[in-house]
Design an enzyme around this catalytic site. Structure first.
Site, PDB file in Angstrom:
ATOM      1  N   CYS A 186     -13.926  10.978  -1.482  1.00  0.00           N
ATOM      2  CA  CYS A 186     -14.566  10.997  -2.791  1.00  0.00           C
ATOM      3  C   CYS A 186     -15.600  12.125  -2.884  1.00  0.00           C
ATOM      4  CB  CYS A 186     -15.257   9.691  -3.146  1.00  0.00           C
ATOM      5  SG  CYS A 186     -14.172   8.280  -3.137  1.00  0.00           S
ATOM      6  N   ARG A 216     -11.929  16.443  -1.262  1.00  0.00           N
ATOM      7  CA  ARG A 216     -12.462  15.191  -0.727  1.00  0.00           C
ATOM      8  C   ARG A 216     -11.689  13.968  -1.222  1.00  0.00           C
ATOM      9  NH1 ARG A 216     -17.486  15.757   1.440  1.00  0.00           N
ATOM     10  NH2 ARG A 216     -17.788  13.536   1.238  1.00  0.00           N
ATOM     11  N   TRP A 240     -10.872   9.153  -3.709  1.00  0.00           N
ATOM     12  CA  TRP A 240      -9.923   8.885  -2.621  1.00  0.00           C
ATOM     13  C   TRP A 240      -9.965   7.378  -2.458  1.00  0.00           C
ATOM     14  CZ3 TRP A 240     -10.011   6.686   2.304  1.00  0.00           C
ATOM     15  CH2 TRP A 240      -8.910   6.996   3.126  1.00  0.00           C
ATOM     16  N   ASN A 255     -19.503   6.998  -3.365  1.00  0.00           N
ATOM     17  CA  ASN A 255     -18.639   7.387  -2.244  1.00  0.00           C
ATOM     18  C   ASN A 255     -19.061   6.517  -1.066  1.00  0.00           C
ATOM     19  OD1 ASN A 255     -17.212   8.716  -0.218  1.00  0.00           O
ATOM     20  ND2 ASN A 255     -18.748  10.327  -0.017  1.00  0.00           N
ATOM     21  N   GLY A 256     -18.096   5.859  -0.423  1.00  0.00           N
ATOM     22  CA  GLY A 256     -18.410   4.965   0.690  1.00  0.00           C
ATOM     23  C   GLY A 256     -17.734   3.620   0.470  1.00  0.00           C
ATOM     24  N   GLU A 307      -1.916  19.723  18.439  1.00  0.00           N
ATOM     25  CA  GLU A 307      -2.433  20.274  17.187  1.00  0.00           C
ATOM     26  C   GLU A 307      -1.277  20.740  16.291  1.00  0.00           C
ATOM     27  OE1 GLU A 307      -4.943  20.112  15.574  1.00  0.00           O
ATOM     28  OE2 GLU A 307      -5.004  21.814  14.219  1.00  0.00           O
ATOM     29  N   LYS A 322      -0.603  19.193  12.599  1.00  0.00           N
ATOM     30  CA  LYS A 322      -0.578  20.065  11.428  1.00  0.00           C
ATOM     31  C   LYS A 322       0.724  19.876  10.651  1.00  0.00           C
ATOM     32  CE  LYS A 322      -3.656  21.123  11.220  1.00  0.00           C
ATOM     33  NZ  LYS A 322      -5.023  21.126  11.615  1.00  0.00           N
ATOM     34  N   GLU A 379       0.931  16.280   8.935  1.00  0.00           N
ATOM     35  CA  GLU A 379      -0.003  15.973   7.848  1.00  0.00           C
ATOM     36  C   GLU A 379       0.317  16.706   6.555  1.00  0.00           C
ATOM     37  OE1 GLU A 379      -3.945  18.574   9.222  1.00  0.00           O
ATOM     38  OE2 GLU A 379      -4.250  16.848   7.944  1.00  0.00           O
ATOM     39  N   HIS A 406      10.462  10.449  30.557  1.00  0.00           N
ATOM     40  CA  HIS A 406       9.956   9.081  30.692  1.00  0.00           C
ATOM     41  C   HIS A 406      10.114   8.281  29.405  1.00  0.00           C
ATOM     42  CE1 HIS A 406       8.488   9.915  34.693  1.00  0.00           C
ATOM     43  NE2 HIS A 406       7.905  11.026  34.229  1.00  0.00           N
ATOM     44  N   LYS A 434     -10.424  15.733   3.050  1.00  0.00           N
ATOM     45  CA  LYS A 434     -10.994  16.698   3.989  1.00  0.00           C
ATOM     46  C   LYS A 434     -12.085  16.071   4.854  1.00  0.00           C
ATOM     47  CE  LYS A 434     -11.631  20.840   5.633  1.00  0.00           C
ATOM     48  NZ  LYS A 434     -10.605  21.237   6.608  1.00  0.00           N
TER      49      LYS A 434
END
Ligand code: AGP
Length: 579
Positions: free
Chosen positions: A2, A27, A74, A100-101, A454, A458, A461, A477, A574
């Site tokens: 948010c 955000r 968000w 936000n929260g 990484e 990437k 996502e 394995h 983000k």
């Protein structure tokens, strides 16, 4: 998680808020809304969708008035829809707030308010706040006193902005969610981060934990949540607004991938001497972080163990409070691009309570993490807007290399990055071979393992293709059973001590029909691969820099080839300020 922006001054608030929301969209971007105190009274416009499309439909900027707040969401409580979008108002429509929260006790508060006759129109935890303030005002308090009294009832985390009709003031407060105040001439701003205000001011005060502020045209007053006025010292930042613009690139992600060749110089020039001295004083070192920053933490661990013979632990921040036992002899290094990640903050809270020393590596001046840390190293990568972290990862690596090997000369790194960027056209073609696949595996050994992880993060996502990374030796394995005809396996096989073992892994994959795309600098690996990406020959210690760039480009081009906006992948944000 948010984005919040508020403005009070002499200009048209809706325009400033609209532009700020576009900057803050990274955000959260499932719904958006703006409220402005117009000459005809409070006007609220909100809807589901991204800032530009909702604003086009609802004409945000046609609202007159010089005081307003906006929010890009968000979702945590309730689906993305107009009703759940912020701002939320009280029953009279004269008090509006954005949040936000997470308000953990909202159900209980909502029930109490309902009994008093309050009507709710959303499923969110946030909506209760405007009603709480309405209730306190009815009991005779002025808006600020009602604001403080309402904050006291909240459990959980919040960055909140509130305005009441006709007052020309914005009331803000924070607990475990970021909020920065921007200071202008005859105008004041509040936003979730500085970038949303950069075109108006470069003087900021990050609001501290459990602090409130009242913004007016004449300036800003700061308070504790008990209402005691406090003095704050503004800081000046020299980021320019165009640092957060796309600069001719199709997406922020591509721009930020290219930014690496410049910003890595800045990161390499960062003074790390104090942090370095700190690291050498401690025998017990924990590194904690999330996502991409966790992969940087793993690089720290691998490099320290392999080259310095110094063992340390890299622990995912959300797990840290459950599995780590730091004490006063432990140095905890927290890595966070945003400096606001709630999981990382919780890990540090745990470490601090046990008496550990904290060193933070972050990109954002004045961020929450910098306030709990004993020592801070800034990444100096400039603002990173795309949800996918790219340039801040290479900056984290550059800083980590400097911390661990203070006497080495790393001036070759920018050239290594530039050379890897030359592979763009080649990678774009390779993306075409991957775009229709459902699974992609990444393998590597030694220093290549965190880079493989990484690369997989990437790709998944931003392309929504299932991607996993394994140390090459682990294939047999279990994961090898997933390798069938045509399954892509990206093998990180640079010429170092792992190369022959990797050659063996590549052969195993090929024998089962897997499609190997390798990153290498040897004929032998190239010959065994279906596609070979040739890396320039560099000191093996620096291979991670050469390998990560093609993997970032690959994720980017697969995302674009699948018609996805890589800057705004679904369900993500983000800055992850919820646990
Ligand atoms: C990376 O591309 C991510 N979007 C994500 O994993 C990110 O690295 C993570 O959320 C940690 O963020 P931070 O560095 O700001 O703490």
């Amino acid at each position: 998680m948010c984005g919040i922006i508020g403005y009070v001054g002499g200009k048209k608030a809706s325009e400033i808020i609209y532009r700020g929301l576009k900057t803050l969209e990274y955000r959260g971007y499932d719904s958006v809304g703006v409220v402005v105190d117009t000459p005809k009274g409070m006007e609220l416009r909100k809807g589901k969708g991204m800032v530009e499309e909702v604003s086009e439909a609802l004409q945000f900027t046609s609202m007159d008035g010089t005081t307003g707040i906006g929010h890009t969401r968000w979702a945590t409580h309730g689906v993305a829809c107009k009703e759940n979008a912020h701002p939320h108002t009280d029953c009279t429509g004269k008090i509006a707030s954005v949040h936000n929260g997470v308000i953990e006790n909202y159900q209980e508060l909502k029930e109490g308010l309902k009994k008093k006759g309050h009507k709710f129109s959303s499923e969110t935890d946030s909506e209760i706040f405007a009603h709480l303030v309405e209730d306190e005002k009815k009991a005779g308090k002025d808006t600020f006193q009602a604001f403080l009294a309402s904050l006291k009832k909240l459990k959980g985390s919040f960055a909140i902005a509130l305005l009441a009709e006709g007052e020309r003031k914005i009331y803000v407060a924070r607990k475990n969610s970021p909020l920065v105040i921007g200071l202008g001439k005859g105008e004041s701003f509040a936003a979730s981060d500085m970038t949303a205000m950069l075109e108006h001011t470069k003087d900021f005060v990050p609001l501290g934990e459990m602090e409130a502020a009242v913004l007016e045209t004449g300036g800003v007053k700061f308070y504790s949540l008990e209402g005691k006025e406090i003095q704050k010292t503004p800081m000046h930042v020299d980021w320019s607004p165009d640092m957060a613009e796309k600069g001719g690139y199709a997406h922020f992600m591509l721009k930020e991938i290219y930014d690496q060749k410049h910003f890595v110089y800045e990161s390499l020039a960062t003074d790390v001497s104090a942090a370095n001295a700190l690291i050498s004083r401690y025998k017990s070192v924990h590194i904690t972080a999330c996502g991409t920053s966790y992969h940087a933490a793993l690089m720290f661990k691998y490099l320290s163990q392999k080259y310095l013979g110094k063992a340390c632990d890299a622990i995912i921040a959300s797990e840290y409070p459950f599995i780590a036992s730091p004490d006063k002899d432990t140095l905890v290094i927290a890595i966070s691009q945003s400096g606001e990640t709630a999981d990382t903050m919780k890990a540090l809270e745990h470490a601090k309570a046990k008496g550990a020393k904290i060193l933070a590596l972050t990109n954002v001046v004045g961020s929450s993490i910098t306030r709990v840390a004993d020592e801070v190293v800034y990444l100096n990568s400039g603002p990173e807007v795309s949800v996918a972290a790219t340039k801040t990862f290479t900056s984290q690596l550059a800083v980590i290399y400097k911390l661990l090997f203070p006497d080495n000369d790393f001036s070759e790194i920018p050239k290594i990055i530039s050379d890897s960027l030359q592979k763009e056209a080649e990678i774009k073609k390779i993306a075409e071979t991957i775009k229709g696949k459902t699974d992609v595996f990444f393998i590597g050994r030694g220093l290549s393992v965190p880079i493989a992880m990484e690369g997989a993060l990437k790709l998944k996502e931003i392309s929504y293709i299932h991607a996993e990374a394994y140390p090459g030796g682990e294939l047999k394995h279990g994961p090898l059973s997933l390798i069938t005809e045509g399954v892509p396996v990206i093998a990180l096989a640079p010429s170092d001590e792992t190369v022959y073992k990797m050659l063996g892994n590549i052969k195993e994959v090929r024998a089962r029909g897997g499609f190997v795309i390798s990153l290498n600098n040897s004929q032998e690996i190239a010959k065994e691969s279906n596609i070979s990406i040739n890396l320039s020959s560099v000191d093996p210690l620096l291979h991670p820099f050469a390998m990560v760039i093609p993997l970032q480009l690959l994720a980017y081009y697969v995302s674009v080839a699948r018609g996805i906006n890589p800057d705004r992948p679904r369900n993500l944000a983000k800055s992850v300020t919820v646990e």
